[in-house]
Write a protein that holds these residues in place. Sequence first.
Motif, mmCIF file in Angstrom:
data_model
loop_
_atom_site.group_PDB
_atom_site.id
_atom_site.type_symbol
_atom_site.label_atom_id
_atom_site.label_comp_id
_atom_site.label_asym_id
_atom_site.label_seq_id
_atom_site.Cartn_x
_atom_site.Cartn_y
_atom_site.Cartn_z
ATOM 1 N N GLU A 1 4.395 -14.833 13.688
ATOM 2 C CA GLU A 1 3.663 -14.178 14.623
ATOM 3 C C GLU A 1 2.401 -13.400 14.040
ATOM 4 O OE1 GLU A 1 6.014 -10.886 16.138
ATOM 5 O OE2 GLU A 1 4.740 -10.477 17.715
ATOM 6 N N VAL B 1 1.269 -16.912 16.258
ATOM 7 C CA VAL B 1 2.079 -17.363 17.329
ATOM 8 C C VAL B 1 3.713 -16.873 17.506
ATOM 9 C CG1 VAL B 1 2.970 -19.503 18.590
ATOM 10 C CG2 VAL B 1 0.878 -19.419 17.304
ATOM 11 N N LYS C 1 6.278 5.398 0.128
ATOM 12 C CA LYS C 1 5.088 4.586 -0.321
ATOM 13 C C LYS C 1 3.873 4.705 0.449
ATOM 14 C CE LYS C 1 7.968 1.162 -2.369
ATOM 15 N NZ LYS C 1 7.555 -0.356 -2.845
#
Length: 424
Positions: A33, A76, A155
């Motif tokens: 994606e 995609v 983080k």
Amino acid sequence: MRYVVIGNSAAGVSAARAIRAADPDGSISIIGEEPYPYYGRVLTSYYLGGRVNREALFLAEEDWYRRERVEAYLGVKAWGLDVDRREVLLEDGRWLPYDRLLVATGARPQMIDVPGKDLPGVFPLRTLDHAQAIRALIRPGDPAVVVGGGLVGVKAAEGLLGAGAKVTMVVSSPQVLSQILDAEGAEMAQAALEREGVQVLLGDDVVAIEGTGRAERVILRSGKALAAKVVVVGKGVQPNRDILLATEAIGRRGIAVNQFLETAVPAVYAAGDVAETWDRAWQASRVNALWGNAVEQGRIAGANMAGASLSYPGSLAMNSLVLGDLGIITGGMVRPPQPDQSQPELPYRVLSRKDSRRQLYRKVVLRGNQLVGVAAVGPRGESPAGVGTLLKYIGKELGSPLLEAFLLGRLSIAQWLRLPAWAD
Ligand SMILES: Cc1cc2nc3c(=O)[nH]c(=O)nc-3n(C[C@H](O)[C@H](O)[C@H](O)COP(=O)(O)OP(=O)(O)OC[C@H]3O[C@@H](n4cnc5c(N)ncnc54)[C@H](O)[C@@H]3O)c2cc1C
């Protein structure tokens, strides 16, 4: 043989590599994606903080896909699956047929549901796009709020500090890093964060984010208002399991797999942050959302998709992080379940030792005499006494002199060398 992999990250790319090694002729397609070639998600907070540059994030050049004859569908989304016809539906309407499919769709961040959560300036930190957007917004001296004191929260705080922001961390639980440390270890972690300049607020929650057209301040349950140009939410992740939601492959949290990393749907495998695999410390199926686990599961799933019968030995939670001058390593079950009315007797024993003068904290969790969890906190330069090696002994018995030496922070190299060879 037609292989399709959904997810172009640690598990998916590792699987594609294993498939190609075992099957030089098969056709491999990988659907991602995100529009980028394979990159190191674990490095995104370092990129945010300016410790690595953008190019250093990429672990596979576009050329890799061509060389390995992996057809990449990047940018995609895979929309759906017809498990009877064995085809994947892409968001642009194309169907990709498969003989073997790997679902390596990872996880997505869980956001907070408060007024103002959609204002510009509010982000999770999961993707390169998120890190880029935060970097583009934050300037030295700007106020930033991190919501959540877990690994990603910590983080994110470090990344924001690196970018020059003034960081406040809002943690709903009474301590930071509650998934991996108990109160004693967490105190040291919090003190290290504070020494770096992070203001830590425990036991409080964000109830609203306010601003005109963009985030400007965060309102807490306690009534405090914190200025915030950027709000980074690190409240855990959810496995991306939608594609198999209507199938029998759905587990308690993610997608359930057997020891070959096959799901209950014929010809469909799963690996990485989306997969519920056997946890060697908990002796139960769990999602252990870690990079190394994803790579290893991808490798085994890929080899099995190409005809091998490799059995996955099981995952372990393992974390290693440096907070300013402090190093933290944990592995296995570091916070065992507490007895309650339904289970008044549990077989766990916790041994821990804190040496404030040496800034050392050590903890082991035993089930009977078997080691099931380890935590070591100590000065950054101090090699954390072979914790990595100790993790190989999860599920095994270790003699008390060794455990004692570990707890005292005095395990010598000679003792390591004498550890029984069966761990390897
Ligand atoms: C800031 C940060 C720091 C981290 N630090 C550490 C660390 O120090 N150590 C460690 O072990 N782990 C760390 N992790 C966790 C580690 O990144 C993950 O465990 C690892 O990325 C999991 O890999 P994966 O391949 O299973 O899934 P992911 O990396 O999540 O990748 C899945 C990919 O699939 C794509 N996808 C999802 N659904 C679809 C779909 N339907 N169609 C197409 N594509 C789809 C997603 O967009 C994504 O690109 C960190 C994570 C973050 C966010």
